[in-house]
Structures are given as C-alpha cells and as structure tokens.
Design a protein around this motif. Sequence first.
Motif, PDB file in Angstrom:
ATOM      1  N   GLN A  30       0.924  -1.299  -0.125  1.00 22.26           N
ATOM      2  CA  GLN A  30      -0.088  -0.004   0.090  1.00 22.26           C
ATOM      3  C   GLN A  30       1.000   1.317   0.098  1.00 22.26           C
ATOM      4  O   GLN A  30       0.334   2.417  -0.252  1.00 22.26           O
ATOM      5  CB  GLN A  30      -0.802  -0.006   1.221  1.00 22.26           C
ATOM      6  CG  GLN A  30      -2.259  -1.072   1.211  1.00 22.26           C
ATOM      7  CD  GLN A  30      -3.086  -0.784  -0.148  1.00 22.26           C
ATOM      8  OE1 GLN A  30      -3.405   0.313  -0.250  1.00 22.26           O
ATOM      9  NE2 GLN A  30      -3.237  -1.633  -0.789  1.00 22.26           N
ATOM     10  N   TYR A  45       4.249   3.494  -1.137  1.00 17.67           N
ATOM     11  CA  TYR A  45       5.143   3.507  -2.425  1.00 17.67           C
ATOM     12  C   TYR A  45       6.237   4.704  -2.075  1.00 17.67           C
ATOM     13  O   TYR A  45       6.068   5.778  -1.411  1.00 17.67           O
ATOM     14  CB  TYR A  45       4.564   4.258  -3.625  1.00 17.67           C
ATOM     15  CG  TYR A  45       5.560   4.365  -4.799  1.00 17.67           C
ATOM     16  CD1 TYR A  45       6.250   3.561  -5.242  1.00 17.67           C
ATOM     17  CD2 TYR A  45       5.603   5.725  -5.080  1.00 17.67           C
ATOM     18  CE1 TYR A  45       7.219   3.944  -6.208  1.00 17.67           C
ATOM     19  CE2 TYR A  45       6.600   6.400  -6.216  1.00 17.67           C
ATOM     20  CZ  TYR A  45       7.381   5.252  -6.698  1.00 17.67           C
ATOM     21  OH  TYR A  45       8.090   5.498  -7.705  1.00 17.67           O
ATOM     22  N   ALA A  89      -1.623   4.297  -1.361  1.00 16.02           N
ATOM     23  CA  ALA A  89      -2.589   4.277  -2.475  1.00 16.02           C
ATOM     24  C   ALA A  89      -4.025   5.018  -2.771  1.00 16.02           C
ATOM     25  O   ALA A  89      -4.263   5.580  -3.421  1.00 16.02           O
ATOM     26  CB  ALA A  89      -2.652   2.869  -2.912  1.00 16.02           C
ATOM     27  N   ASN A  90      -4.201   5.195  -1.168  1.00 10.97           N
ATOM     28  CA  ASN A  90      -5.484   5.954  -0.847  1.00 10.97           C
ATOM     29  C   ASN A  90      -5.281   7.565  -1.188  1.00 10.97           C
ATOM     30  O   ASN A  90      -6.247   8.261  -1.108  1.00 10.97           O
ATOM     31  CB  ASN A  90      -6.048   5.749   0.296  1.00 10.97           C
ATOM     32  CG  ASN A  90      -5.054   6.556   1.243  1.00 10.97           C
ATOM     33  OD1 ASN A  90      -4.191   7.226   1.198  1.00 10.97           O
ATOM     34  ND2 ASN A  90      -5.584   6.281   2.852  1.00 10.97           N
ATOM     35  N   TRP A 110       2.188   7.899  -9.340  1.00 13.99           N
ATOM     36  CA  TRP A 110       1.948   6.412  -8.824  1.00 13.99           C
ATOM     37  C   TRP A 110       0.467   6.557  -8.168  1.00 13.99           C
ATOM     38  O   TRP A 110      -0.351   5.418  -8.182  1.00 13.99           O
ATOM     39  CB  TRP A 110       2.914   6.303  -7.821  1.00 13.99           C
ATOM     40  CG  TRP A 110       2.889   4.661  -6.907  1.00 13.99           C
ATOM     41  CD1 TRP A 110       3.108   3.561  -7.515  1.00 13.99           C
ATOM     42  CD2 TRP A 110       2.115   4.684  -5.798  1.00 13.99           C
ATOM     43  NE1 TRP A 110       2.925   2.755  -6.883  1.00 13.99           N
ATOM     44  CE2 TRP A 110       2.285   3.173  -5.676  1.00 13.99           C
ATOM     45  CE3 TRP A 110       1.469   5.389  -5.021  1.00 13.99           C
ATOM     46  CZ2 TRP A 110       1.571   2.599  -4.514  1.00 13.99           C
ATOM     47  CZ3 TRP A 110       0.875   4.812  -3.890  1.00 13.99           C
ATOM     48  CH2 TRP A 110       1.243   3.493  -3.697  1.00 13.99           C
ATOM     49  N   MET A 111      -0.163   7.451  -7.468  1.00 15.09           N
ATOM     50  CA  MET A 111      -1.524   7.603  -6.801  1.00 15.09           C
ATOM     51  C   MET A 111      -2.528   7.702  -7.911  1.00 15.09           C
ATOM     52  O   MET A 111      -3.460   6.954  -7.877  1.00 15.09           O
ATOM     53  CB  MET A 111      -1.451   8.569  -6.036  1.00 15.09           C
ATOM     54  CG  MET A 111      -0.610   8.542  -4.618  1.00 15.09           C
ATOM     55  SD  MET A 111      -1.044   9.865  -3.403  1.00 15.09           S
ATOM     56  CE  MET A 111      -0.686  11.311  -4.124  1.00 15.09           C
ATOM     57  N   ILE A 160      -2.523   6.383 -11.140  1.00 13.51           N
ATOM     58  CA  ILE A 160      -2.461   4.884 -11.506  1.00 13.51           C
ATOM     59  C   ILE A 160      -3.267   4.028 -10.983  1.00 13.51           C
ATOM     60  O   ILE A 160      -4.044   3.212 -10.976  1.00 13.51           O
ATOM     61  CB  ILE A 160      -1.047   4.520 -12.020  1.00 13.51           C
ATOM     62  CG1 ILE A 160      -0.428   5.191 -13.153  1.00 13.51           C
ATOM     63  CG2 ILE A 160      -1.204   3.065 -12.196  1.00 13.51           C
ATOM     64  CD1 ILE A 160       0.963   4.891 -13.145  1.00 13.51           C
ATOM     65  N   ARG A 161      -3.328   4.309  -9.366  1.00  9.50           N
ATOM     66  CA  ARG A 161      -4.073   3.604  -8.579  1.00  9.50           C
ATOM     67  C   ARG A 161      -5.513   4.055  -8.296  1.00  9.50           C
ATOM     68  O   ARG A 161      -6.091   3.612  -7.415  1.00  9.50           O
ATOM     69  CB  ARG A 161      -3.109   3.425  -7.171  1.00  9.50           C
ATOM     70  CG  ARG A 161      -2.181   2.332  -7.435  1.00  9.50           C
ATOM     71  CD  ARG A 161      -1.130   2.373  -6.579  1.00  9.50           C
ATOM     72  NE  ARG A 161      -0.086   1.471  -7.081  1.00  9.50           N
ATOM     73  CZ  ARG A 161       0.712   1.707  -8.045  1.00  9.50           C
ATOM     74  NH1 ARG A 161       0.636   2.666  -8.832  1.00  9.50           N
ATOM     75  NH2 ARG A 161       1.625   0.681  -8.392  1.00  9.50           N
ATOM     76  N   GLY A 162      -6.099   5.359  -9.019  1.00 13.36           N
ATOM     77  CA  GLY A 162      -7.380   5.715  -8.989  1.00 13.36           C
ATOM     78  C   GLY A 162      -7.481   6.641  -7.901  1.00 13.36           C
ATOM     79  O   GLY A 162      -8.729   7.073  -7.654  1.00 13.36           O
TER      80      GLY A 162
END
Length: 158
Positions: A61, A63, A81-82, A110-111, A113-115
């Motif tokens: 979770q 990076y 990721a949030n 990066w975030m 890409i994770r939505g």
Amino acid sequence: MEAPICIRPAILADAGIISRIIERSIRIGCALDHRNDRQRVHAWIRQQSPEHISAWLADPQFYLNIVLLRDTPVGVGMAVANGEIVFCYVQPECFRRGVGRALMDDLEGWMRIRGAACARLNSTRTGEPFYRRLGYGECARAFTHQGLQTLPMSKSFV
C-alpha cells in the motif's frame, strides 16, 4: 549544466540511506519548524528509523521513491495508494533544484495510476510554500502535532 534527476522506487537496501536523508532534511531543512528543540527533533526523527522504513517497503500500500543526482541519493518521498503523501524530504543542499518537484510528480503519478482523485498531505511551515507552488491548497485548519504546526493540504487530479 545541472545533472539529470533520476527517480526510482526504493528497495530494502535503501532503508538506511533513506533514514539518513530524512534525518538530515529534518535537522537542517526544517529548523524553522522545530527551532532546534531536541525533544521535537528526536520525536520527529524516531518515526523514520530504518526499521520503520523497512516495514513500509514491505507493504504494497506504500510507495517510496528515491532521487539520485550523479548516482547520489538526495531525496525521498512516500505515498499511500489512498492518495496520502506521507513525506517528501530533500537534502538541504539540493533545495530549489527540482528534486522535490520530481519526487512529488512521481508520487502523484503513482497515486493516479491507483485511482486516487486527489492527493492529501500535512505540511510543515517550511514545506507550505513549496506545496502551494505545486498546486496544493489548505483543506482544513492548521493543528499542532508533537509541538509542530501542521497544515492539511490537498490537490485535485481532475
């Protein structure tokens, strides 16, 4: 001519250097925030030990990225990721050379890409002008945490 900035994901072997970069950035670059108060500095740094960093590196979770100039690590950043940016630290001699902006661009990418639709962070007084230049704005009232003034900020990706 300035050396090119190289960013890569951090690896477990980087835990020690990441901790040292953070400590130096806090001690020197954030003196306005902690005012050389030993207790504040210790409380801030103790949360960034190689053991903490190793645990974050093992968690998918999180990076962590690292910036290299001429193969020398000079900055580190971490995101969740949030959409939370946990930290962005740069060696003081590399301030205003594009290192922090490069770290943040990489973390935000990066975030995305994770939505994540936005990025959130808690800024120190030292970091606030930097984050404002990157498009972050105040999103809640400032508060004090471990003797440090902290300002919640956010930036929308849409």
